[in-house]
Design a protein around this motif. Structure first.
Motif, PDB file in Angstrom:
ATOM      1  N   ALA A  10       0.830  -1.208   0.000  1.00  0.00           N
ATOM      2  CA  ALA A  10       0.000   0.000   0.000  1.00  0.00           C
ATOM      3  C   ALA A  10       0.862   1.255   0.000  1.00  0.00           C
ATOM      4  O   ALA A  10       0.562   2.237  -0.697  1.00  0.00           O
ATOM      5  CB  ALA A  10      -0.925  -0.006   1.217  1.00  0.00           C
ATOM      6  N   THR A  11       1.951   1.235   0.762  1.00  0.00           N
ATOM      7  CA  THR A  11       2.862   2.387   0.807  1.00  0.00           C
ATOM      8  C   THR A  11       3.517   2.616  -0.543  1.00  0.00           C
ATOM      9  O   THR A  11       3.594   3.751  -1.031  1.00  0.00           O
ATOM     10  CB  THR A  11       3.940   2.171   1.883  1.00  0.00           C
ATOM     11  OG1 THR A  11       3.322   1.925   3.156  1.00  0.00           O
ATOM     12  CG2 THR A  11       4.842   3.397   1.998  1.00  0.00           C
ATOM     13  N   ALA A  14       1.024   4.039  -2.990  1.00  0.00           N
ATOM     14  CA  ALA A  14       0.750   5.449  -2.696  1.00  0.00           C
ATOM     15  C   ALA A  14       1.882   6.347  -3.195  1.00  0.00           C
ATOM     16  O   ALA A  14       1.631   7.411  -3.782  1.00  0.00           O
ATOM     17  CB  ALA A  14       0.548   5.643  -1.192  1.00  0.00           C
ATOM     18  N   GLY A  17       1.810   6.464  -6.910  1.00  0.00           N
ATOM     19  CA  GLY A  17       0.676   7.302  -7.295  1.00  0.00           C
ATOM     20  C   GLY A  17       1.013   8.788  -7.210  1.00  0.00           C
ATOM     21  O   GLY A  17       0.628   9.572  -8.089  1.00  0.00           O
TER      22      GLY A  17
END
Length: 346
Positions: A10-11, A14, A17
């Motif tokens: 997830a990190t 992110a 992104g």
């Protein structure tokens, strides 16, 4: 601190992104950012870094939160010093200001990839060999002494066009035909049916090559503040994400930070000594104290490291601005007292 795989994924998603957003929102259309744009987005990335650190502290404890903030401040300050080198490279290759954002963003991506490799390698080495802290510590002390003896890098900017190409750039120019003029922000161009690389690609290679050198001191430095790979990675990532905006925000201020290298030299040497003391405390080398831990070696707490880092940066910044202001105030006075040649009365 145990970090689940999904948290890592997830990190990473992110961060990727944010880089993609940065490209499409600011870099895709070439332009020289205004002061307001650079200031706004620099503040956004700093706030994101602070919010993340607060969240990390609330979830995994404030010991880890303090480690993150100490690592983030250290990496951010080292990144500011790296901007001097980027400025030298940009000046040497005469990169048009509207294309500099693209070069910097590519440099950030290269730096993030390289540092991730160094972080994983460092974590594996630390887990297997505790004595590696002796090497990290000695290297940082050496780097600090070397940095303290260097001249202020702003002097190098004035003579950037006289500096020779680095090894990576020389090898690239030997391997692939190049052109001297820019063709917009394109990396390659075709002339008379033959493909050439443009200075845009050459300068990106130069930035990438310097990123390797930056990682050599930044990764051991942050491992002197925390041994958690997740904290090392996120502190580096957030420090790098706002680097492009910071370049345009403090571009004119860089030449005034005449004592920044001295402050960073002290910080690196301090963390190096901290690492050596930690290595002594955890000692397993048979030829040092018979392979036993050296109990008298003190462990410097992270909160004290954070105070030393912040205090050093504050003193270096204030002293730098005070000196450059004194120098600028003294310059007109000297000019006014000098008589032009040939005007003296006989």
């Amino acid at each position: 601190m145990s970090v689940d795989l999904w948290v890592w994924i997830a990190t990473a998603v992110a961060i990727i992104g944010m880089i993609v957003f940065d490209f499409f929102a600011h870099v895709r259309t070439p332009h020289a950012p205004s002061f307001r744009e650079a200031a706004t987005w620099s503040a956004v990335y700093i706030v994101l870094a602070i919010v993340f650190g607060i969240g990390l502290g609330m979830v995994w404890g404030w010991d880890h939160g303090t480690e993150y903030f100490a690592g983030y401040v250290t990496e951010k300050s080292l990144s500011v010093d790296n901007l001097f080198v980027f400025l030298i490279i940009m000046t040497k290759f005469a990169v048009p200001r509207e294309f500099q954002q693209k070069v910097l963003l590519v440099g950030v991506v290269i730096a993030l990839v390289l540092r991730t490799v160094f972080i994983l390698a460092g974590a594996a080495a630390i887990e297997r060999w505790s004595w590696v802290f002796y090497i990290f510590g000695a290297f940082l002390v050496y780097t600090g002494i070397k940095l303290a003896r260097e001249k202020h890098q702003a002097d190098e900017v004035q003579h950037a066009d006289e500096k020779k190409d680095g090894l990576a750039v020389r090898l690239l120019k030997k391997a692939v035909p190049t052109v001297e003029e820019y063709h917009g922000d394109r990396l390659t161009t075709k002339i008379d049916g033959k493909r050439f690389i443009t200075p845009m690609l050459v300068v990106m290679v130069a930035i990438g090559a310097t990123d390797i050198l930056f990682a050599l001191d930044s990764i051991p430095a942050i491992y002197g503040l925390t041994q958690e790979p997740y904290i090392v990675f996120t502190a580096n990532a957030f420090a790098l994400l706002g680097l492009r905006q910071l370049y345009f925000l403090i571009g004119g201020l860089l030449e005034r930070l005449v004592y920044l290298n001295k402050g960073l030299a002290f910080i690196l040497a301090f963390i190096g000594i901290k690492l050596v003391l930690h290595a002594m405390h955890e000692n397993e080398l048979p030829f040092i104290n018979g392979g036993e831990h050296i109990e008298w070696a003190p462990e410097i707490p992270t909160w004290l490291s954070l105070l030393v880092i912040l205090g050093t940066l504050t003193v270096a910044t204030v002293a730098s601005l005070a000196k450059t202001r004194r120098d600028s105030d003294a310059a007109p006075a000297v000019t006014a007292t000098e008589e032009p040649a040939g005007t003296k009365e006989h």
